[in-house]
Write an enzyme that holds these catalytic residues in place. Structure first.
Site, PDB file in Angstrom:
ATOM      1  N   GLY A 190       0.345   5.443   0.995  1.00  0.00           N
ATOM      2  CA  GLY A 190      -0.450   6.666   1.554  1.00  0.00           C
ATOM      3  C   GLY A 190      -0.106   8.027   1.259  1.00  0.00           C
ATOM      4  O   GLY A 190       1.298   8.046   0.625  1.00  0.00           O
ATOM      5  N   GLY A 191      -0.512   8.954   1.626  1.00  0.00           N
ATOM      6  CA  GLY A 191      -0.119  10.464   1.581  1.00  0.00           C
ATOM      7  C   GLY A 191       1.361  10.768   2.282  1.00  0.00           C
ATOM      8  O   GLY A 191       1.928  11.558   2.049  1.00  0.00           O
ATOM      9  N   PHE A 192       1.486   9.799   3.437  1.00  0.00           N
ATOM     10  CA  PHE A 192       2.679  10.145   4.354  1.00  0.00           C
ATOM     11  C   PHE A 192       3.682   8.973   4.267  1.00  0.00           C
ATOM     12  O   PHE A 192       4.910   8.937   4.854  1.00  0.00           O
ATOM     13  CB  PHE A 192       2.264  10.185   5.623  1.00  0.00           C
ATOM     14  CG  PHE A 192       1.616  11.595   5.994  1.00  0.00           C
ATOM     15  CD1 PHE A 192       2.104  12.668   6.212  1.00  0.00           C
ATOM     16  CD2 PHE A 192       0.345  11.681   5.868  1.00  0.00           C
ATOM     17  CE1 PHE A 192       1.541  13.860   6.543  1.00  0.00           C
ATOM     18  CE2 PHE A 192      -0.434  12.906   6.063  1.00  0.00           C
ATOM     19  CZ  PHE A 192       0.232  13.947   6.455  1.00  0.00           C
ATOM     20  N   GLY A 193       3.574   8.041   3.396  1.00  0.00           N
ATOM     21  CA  GLY A 193       4.542   6.767   3.209  1.00  0.00           C
ATOM     22  C   GLY A 193       3.909   5.501   2.421  1.00  0.00           C
ATOM     23  O   GLY A 193       3.042   5.819   2.190  1.00  0.00           O
ATOM     24  N   GLU A 194       4.923   4.569   2.502  1.00  0.00           N
ATOM     25  CA  GLU A 194       4.394   3.262   1.996  1.00  0.00           C
ATOM     26  C   GLU A 194       4.213   2.212   3.039  1.00  0.00           C
ATOM     27  O   GLU A 194       4.824   2.488   4.233  1.00  0.00           O
ATOM     28  CB  GLU A 194       5.656   3.024   0.979  1.00  0.00           C
ATOM     29  CG  GLU A 194       5.790   3.888   0.040  1.00  0.00           C
ATOM     30  CD  GLU A 194       7.003   3.411  -0.926  1.00  0.00           C
ATOM     31  OE1 GLU A 194       7.981   3.093  -0.495  1.00  0.00           O
ATOM     32  OE2 GLU A 194       6.884   3.949  -2.353  1.00  0.00           O
ATOM     33  N   VAL A 195       3.424   1.297   2.671  1.00  0.00           N
ATOM     34  CA  VAL A 195       3.129   0.276   3.678  1.00  0.00           C
ATOM     35  C   VAL A 195       3.666  -0.938   3.195  1.00  0.00           C
ATOM     36  O   VAL A 195       3.358  -1.347   2.111  1.00  0.00           O
ATOM     37  CB  VAL A 195       1.414   0.170   4.115  1.00  0.00           C
ATOM     38  CG1 VAL A 195       1.259  -0.792   5.073  1.00  0.00           C
ATOM     39  CG2 VAL A 195       1.088   1.668   4.311  1.00  0.00           C
ATOM     40  N   LYS A 255       4.331   0.771   8.316  1.00  0.00           N
ATOM     41  CA  LYS A 255       4.070   2.090   7.639  1.00  0.00           C
ATOM     42  C   LYS A 255       5.579   2.977   7.883  1.00  0.00           C
ATOM     43  O   LYS A 255       5.930   3.022   8.848  1.00  0.00           O
ATOM     44  CB  LYS A 255       2.844   2.865   8.281  1.00  0.00           C
ATOM     45  CG  LYS A 255       2.867   4.120   7.427  1.00  0.00           C
ATOM     46  CD  LYS A 255       1.938   3.846   6.092  1.00  0.00           C
ATOM     47  CE  LYS A 255       1.672   5.197   5.470  1.00  0.00           C
ATOM     48  NZ  LYS A 255       0.645   5.156   4.333  1.00  0.00           N
ATOM     49  N   GLY A 313       0.896  -1.202   0.033  1.00  0.00           N
ATOM     50  CA  GLY A 313      -0.022  -0.066   0.036  1.00  0.00           C
ATOM     51  C   GLY A 313       0.869   1.428  -0.011  1.00  0.00           C
ATOM     52  O   GLY A 313       2.064   1.162   0.239  1.00  0.00           O
ATOM     53  N   ASP A 350     -12.129  10.198  11.403  1.00  0.00           N
ATOM     54  CA  ASP A 350     -11.774   9.831   9.797  1.00  0.00           C
ATOM     55  C   ASP A 350     -12.504   8.532   9.619  1.00  0.00           C
ATOM     56  O   ASP A 350     -11.850   7.563   9.058  1.00  0.00           O
ATOM     57  CB  ASP A 350     -10.370   9.858   9.425  1.00  0.00           C
ATOM     58  CG  ASP A 350     -10.204   9.840   7.910  1.00  0.00           C
ATOM     59  OD1 ASP A 350     -11.010  10.391   7.172  1.00  0.00           O
ATOM     60  OD2 ASP A 350      -9.300   9.457   7.426  1.00  0.00           O
TER      61      ASP A 350
END
Length: 664
Positions: A351-356, A370, A349, A466
């Site tokens: 996301g906006g702040f990094g990879e999973v 993360k 995955g 959220d």
């Protein structure tokens, strides 16, 4: 008297029949501890059951025969079948050795007249080529003898009354898988299987390594009439010899039978092991020692550099304020190994702040890692404090945060891996099965229970901020788990949360969020939108639809107003549901999204409504605040600096959950 003679005759016949049967049955030896063998020369049986024919003594021979002869009456069908495992071990592996092993069929077990060396302990100058020898020998010869017209290399041969082979071949076996012959090194010291089969017409010799089943094709196949060579009684056994070249010759196991169907299988796994020669330790010369020292010094320097680099690579930043969070901290090295060095094939995955990344700890536990960057020290301190506090939350419907790791300009968050991904994958992706009504209502109850716990079951009030389908994870049993606490905020009970930037996702954000800020009621509003999302099977905001259907809350309200509330349900629900239960949940969604915050229920009440422990309050489309949908526009959000987009939010802080193949 006649009666006694008659009985004696019967007993004699029975005895002869039994004896004949015993001879035809043959024997099998998986090791030779209890073997009934005639042994001479330097042959001996070792304590572990290994039959050693020769050792590393020059010009010697050894024999081992089954003590009883077998009946090979030429007037009857003449056949035999044998399978044995042998090993030829030179004094030093890779060196030459001699002279070989022979399987022998002989009219006598006395071969004292035979010679060693190239005669293999079977033949001599006096008897070579004479028909009176009545000898059959299958040789595994490791030395070339020019006078015998032998091959250049170690070979396998068929000898009849003479050491000059009537048929020979280089040692190899037929690979059933590859369809071709593979060579075998007779002097490798490894066990070798040998099959010798004679059906009355053809003599077949087959070889194979110990781990290979009997090949489909023999190494040698020769048409031979052994009735012209064999006498009525013949012995079977082995012979071996040494010359100036030496070898330890071993037999590990042996099976023999006159009949193919009665040949007993060897138990290869229980055979004794072959002792291999130990490598001689050579003394190092002073010159060589000096060269080694000169080489070691730069190697040590290189290794020291590598060690320094790796320490720098895995170095972690630790400050005084992190000491209290120690139990929740992972080492960077452990996470690096768990994710195979954060390889691309482990990335699941983004996301906006990094990879999973998906990882596996040494104990076999699957985790989600993360990986994000940071540069604001104070902001990171606050984030770590909040995230580690969330690590202490314990509820069956929360995605467990296991810990974190801080290294240089990176922060890594570790959570439990959710194998079924996020709920939105099943609601909106046609390739995945649509959840049933039972699964949907069960997930709604799970998330309502988790949110109620955050609001009322913890030391501090936890506001998620959220709530949506993409932040609801599904465990291996398809239970709902609330995750992604990247936007979460905490405050003590009895106090109000200080004003913060509005965050969230369009369609889930309460109208008062911009002016009044975050509260438990804004979480309730988001849950109401999520509730309608799950039941209707569509997102809260879909601009591509006609104007009357773009906003889910407004559309559901209008359908209720027009007495067609039931048509808003997801058409993929099928027919296995209770209409009154669907209607109750839809109305609960409208109640939670009431434009008036004080009219929304608390999450404790929502749990009771979903469990039907408490009846839903009576209200109608004309009730104030119901259906009064006031969408928060993108322009308004931009004006106050909200990071949010339709269908997915870019959080103020990073998610710590994992979407299997899809990231926030």
């Amino acid at each position: 008297m006649a009666c006694r003679l008659y009985l004696a005759l019967i007993f004699s016949c029975v005895y002869l029949i039994c004896l004949s049967s015993q001879q035809e049955t043959g024997f099998v030896y998986n090791g030779f501890e209890q073997a009934d063998l005639f042994i001479d020369g330097i042959a001996k049986i070792l304590p572990d059951g290994l039959l050693q024919l020769t050792n590393t003594t020059e010009l010697q021979m050894g024999h081992a025969f089954f003590k009883k002869p077998f009946d090979f009456d030429p007037s009857s069908s003449l056949s035999f079948y044998t399978h044995f495992v042998c090993a030829l071990v030179p004094p030093k592996l890779g060196a030459d050795g001699g002279h070989g092993i022979v399987f022998v069929v002989s009219p006598s077990i006395d071969l004292s007249h035979a010679y060693a060396t190239q005669y293999l302990g079977v033949f001599s100058n006096l008897t070579n080529g004479t028909s009176s020898s009545h000898l059959l020998a299958i040789e595994l010869d490791t030395v070339k003898t020019v006078e015998f017209n032998e091959l250049e290399k170690p070979h396998v041969g068929i000898d009849l009354n003479s050491p000059i082979s009537v048929e020979s071949a280089l040692p190899s076996y037929f690979s059933n898988a590859l369809g071709k012959n593979i060579s075998i090194n007779l002097l490798s010291g490894e066990p070798i299987q040998v099959w010798v089969d004679y059906d009355g017409s053809f003599l077949n010799v087959t070889l194979a390594p110990i781990e290979i089943k009997k090949p489909n094709q023999p190494l040698i196949s020769r048409a031979i009439n052994l009735s012209e060579i064999f006498q009525e009684k013949m012995y079977v056994g082995f012979s071996s010899s040494t010359g100036n070249l030496l070898s330890n010759h071993y037999i590990l196991g042996w099976s023999f039978s006159r009949r193919k169907e009665q040949l007993q299988s060897l138990n290869l796994s229980t055979l004794p092991r072959v002792p291999l020669p130990k490598e001689e330790k050579k003394k190092l010369s002073p010159l060589l020692i000096g060269l080694v020292i000169l080489l070691v010094i730069p190697v040590v320097m290189v290794l020291g550099g590598v060690y320094w680099y790796r320490r720098k690579k895995y170095a972690e930043v630790k400050e005084w304020w992190e000491k209290e969070y120690g139990p929740h901290r992972f080492s960077y090295k452990s996470l690096y190994k768990a994710t195979n060095g954060f390889r691309k094939d482990c990335r699941v995955g983004k996301g906006g702040f990094g990879e999973v990344y998906k990882g596996t700890l040494p104990g076999g536990r699957h985790i989600a890692v993360k990986r994000l960057s940071h540069d604001a020290e104070q902001g990171m301190k606050q984030f770590v404090a909040e995230v580690v506090t969330m690590g202490n939350l314990q509820h069956r419907n929360l995605v467990p945060l296991l810990g974190y790791c801080r290294r240089k300009c990176e922060l890594l968050l570790v959570s439990e891996y959710m194998p079924n991904g996020s709920l939105d994958q099943y609601l909106f992706h046609e390739g995945n099965p649509s959840p049933s009504w039972y699964q949907r209502i069960s997930i709604l109850k799970d998330i309502a229970s988790a949110l109620s716990y955050l609001h009322t079951g913890t030391k501090q009030v936890v506001l998620h901020r959220d709530i949506k389908a993409s932040n609801v994870m599904l465990d291996s049993e398809f239970n709902g788990r609330l995750g992604d606490f990247g936007m979460a905020k905490f405050h003590d009970r009895g106090t109000n949360l200080s004003a913060t930037a509005a965050v969230g996702t369009i369609g889930y954000m309460a109208p008062e969020l911009i002016t009044m800020g975050t509260s438990m009621k804004t979480d309730v509003y988001a849950f109401g939108a999520f509730l309608l999302e799950v039941i209707c099977g569509r997102r809260p905001v879909e601009p591509e639809l006609p104007v009357g259907k773009q906003y889910l809350v407004k559309w559901v309200y209008e359908c209720w107003k027009e007495a067609c509330l039931f048509k808003t349900r997801d058409p993929r629900l099928g027919v296995e549901f209770l209409p009154e239960e669907v209607e109750m949940v839809l109305k609960l969604g409208l109640l939670c999204t009431n434009a008036m915050p004080e009219s929304r229920p608390a999450m404790e009440q929502v749990v009771q409504y979903l469990n039907q422990d408490l009846p839903l309050p009576i209200f109608s489309p004309s009730t104030p605040g119901i259906g009064a949908f006031m969408p928060v526009s993108m322009e308004a959000l931009s004006a106050i600096g909200v990071s949010s987009v339709r269908n997915s939010s870019v959080s103020m802080f990073v998610t710590h959950t994992i979407l299997d193949g899809h990231g926030r």
